[in-house]
Design a protein around this motif. Structure first.
Motif, mmCIF file in Angstrom:
data_model
loop_
_atom_site.group_PDB
_atom_site.id
_atom_site.type_symbol
_atom_site.label_atom_id
_atom_site.label_comp_id
_atom_site.label_asym_id
_atom_site.label_seq_id
_atom_site.Cartn_x
_atom_site.Cartn_y
_atom_site.Cartn_z
ATOM 1 N N LYS A 282 80.887 107.610 -82.408
ATOM 2 C CA LYS A 282 80.045 107.914 -81.246
ATOM 3 C C LYS A 282 79.190 106.716 -80.824
ATOM 4 C CE LYS A 282 79.764 112.806 -82.557
ATOM 5 N NZ LYS A 282 78.877 113.975 -82.807
ATOM 6 N N THR A 284 79.520 104.870 -78.187
ATOM 7 C CA THR A 284 79.427 104.846 -76.715
ATOM 8 C C THR A 284 80.088 103.639 -76.065
ATOM 9 O OG1 THR A 284 77.347 103.655 -76.326
ATOM 10 C CG2 THR A 284 77.176 106.007 -76.844
ATOM 11 N N TRP A 287 82.734 104.519 -73.452
ATOM 12 C CA TRP A 287 82.122 105.136 -72.284
ATOM 13 C C TRP A 287 81.443 104.075 -71.421
ATOM 14 C CZ3 TRP A 287 76.919 105.601 -70.777
ATOM 15 C CH2 TRP A 287 76.682 106.535 -69.758
ATOM 16 N N VAL A 297 81.599 112.995 -71.678
ATOM 17 C CA VAL A 297 80.788 113.157 -72.885
ATOM 18 C C VAL A 297 80.848 114.625 -73.274
ATOM 19 C CG1 VAL A 297 78.544 112.804 -73.951
ATOM 20 C CG2 VAL A 297 79.266 111.315 -72.076
ATOM 21 N N TYR A 303 83.568 111.298 -77.043
ATOM 22 C CA TYR A 303 83.951 110.733 -75.739
ATOM 23 C C TYR A 303 85.444 110.998 -75.534
ATOM 24 C CZ TYR A 303 79.413 108.683 -76.140
ATOM 25 O OH TYR A 303 78.057 108.521 -76.277
#
Length: 398
Positions: A282, A284, A287, A297, A303
């Motif tokens: 996680k 990110t 993303w 999300v 993701y």
């Protein structure tokens, strides 16, 4: 008196020169037989960007009057032959101005041919291509789809092999002898002549009956008419998006951004990411770095690459800090755009098995140099595959 039309559907930029060589070669060969023709690209409404489907056309007629009559149109209403230079284009073609997904065989006339460069079987391709109400023929030239960068042309003989296959499928358009003469004039290579002749001998053909193929209706939409527009210059913004439910717990959370319904979708993709959610930390990064904001999300903080929006660029795999968490896989290995996260939530053991199976299909595809000598290595491999391919055969599908 006769006019023949061929469309070559290709991946913008990556296969631009390849498509040009094929349509130009068809016209040059036709001229050798005393015909007249023109090759052109439909770029005015179809800007070429990385992987965006685009088209080139070759129109050949017996005289100038017939040729002019065929040219005075936006694009041919039907073609004798559709050439797909990347087998994943069989899933459909979405360009900038076609307002939806166009089946790869939409313009192929009844009884005409869809010619694909591929290592897949007929059944795999028919699973992707949309079903038609009229019969047509599916033809294969064995070989990996040939991609080149914008400034580098990977000369793996795909151009002349397609020309050889064209002369086999449409002898009234061009003969093999005319194709060979055009190759000698344009490329001055007896090796390329031999490649064209080999493709002529080895092209595989299958008759496709009506109703065979993907029976799903391609998505489409209509833009507002001028009388439906509001007064003044109004550009509505895209709404932010919203949370969505977990398919197993029902908990609502996370964030799924709203996306422009008119913007290009997945047809630009030749690869897609497969995500091992149990390896995900996680962080990110996927993303943050995705240029198309394709990641949703999830309510539990993962993701999930939205396959309706993913263009398959591979940035997520490149920036992911965890080994084998995101793996780019050949798009041809998939038949739907379902959520991977939802599948993982429903049955984790089944999802693990699915991931193990899918990551075996790492793409032998490249949109450019990854290291020095890459193209030379790939060309040797593709040439070996072509030499080892099966001989000509005819089939009947149903």
């Amino acid at each position: 008196m006769a006019t023949h039309s061929v469309e070559v559907v290709y991946r913008g930029i990556f296969q631009k020169t390849l498509a040009k060589n094929i349509t130009r070669g068809i016209v040059l060969a036709a001229v050798k037989q005393g015909k007249i023709g023109i090759a052109f690209g439909r770029y005015g409404d179809s800007p070429e960007r990385n992987g965006i489907p685009a088209k080139n056309f070759a129109i050949v007629a017996d005289n100038e009057e017939e040729l002019q009559a065929s040219m005075a149109q936006y694009e041919p209403k039907s073609v004798d032959l559709t050439v797909a230079l990347d087998d994943t284009l069989c899933k459909g073609v979405e360009s900038w101005a076609w307002y939806g997904l166009q089946p790869i065989n939409r313009l192929t006339r009844p009884g005409g041919y869809l010619l694909v460069t591929t290592m897949l079987d007929f059944a795999d391709l028919l699973q992707m291509a949309h079903a038609r109400e009229q019969p047509y023929h599916l033809a294969l030239v064995r070989g990996l789809p040939s991609f080149s960068g914008l400034w580098v042309y990977k000369d793996d003989h795909t151009d002349v092999r397609v020309l050889g296959a064209v002369s086999r499928l449409l002898p009234d358009l061009v003969s093999l002898e005319a194709v060979e003469a055009a190759i000698r004039q344009e490329w001055k290579s007896e090796q390329k002549v031999a490649s064209a002749r080999k493709a002529y001998e080895r092209v595989e053909v299958m008759a496709v009956a009506p109703g065979v193929g993907d029976r799903r209706r391609p998505y489409e939409f209509e833009l507002p008419r001028w009388w439906e527009l509001r007064e003044g210059v109004t550009i509505p913004a895209i709404v932010p998006g919203e949370a969505f439910p977990d398919p197993t717990t029902g908990a609502v959370g996370g964030w799924r951004p709203a996306r422009n319904p008119y913007f290009k979708k997945f047809s630009t993709r030749t690869m897609r990411p497969v995500i091992d959610f149990e390896a995900c930390i996680k962080c990110t990064l996927c993303w943050l770095q995705c240029p198309d904001s394709c990641f949703d999300v999830t309510p539990d903080g993962y993701y999930d690459a939205n396959m309706e929006a993913c263009c398959g660029c591979g940035v997520c795999e490149a920036v992911c800090p965890v080994d084998n968490c995101i793996t780019m896989v050949n798009e041809a290995a998939f038949t739907n755009n379902d959520s991977q996260w939802a599948a993982w939530k429903r049955d984790r053991e089944a999802y693990r098995a699915w991931v193990r199976e899918k990551i075996q299909h790492r793409p032998e595809r490249s949109h450019g140099f990854q290291q020095r000598g890459q193209y030379e290595r790939q060309i040797r491999e593709m040439a070996a595959a072509a030499v080892g391919g099966p001989a000509v055969r005819e089939r009947t599908g149903g």
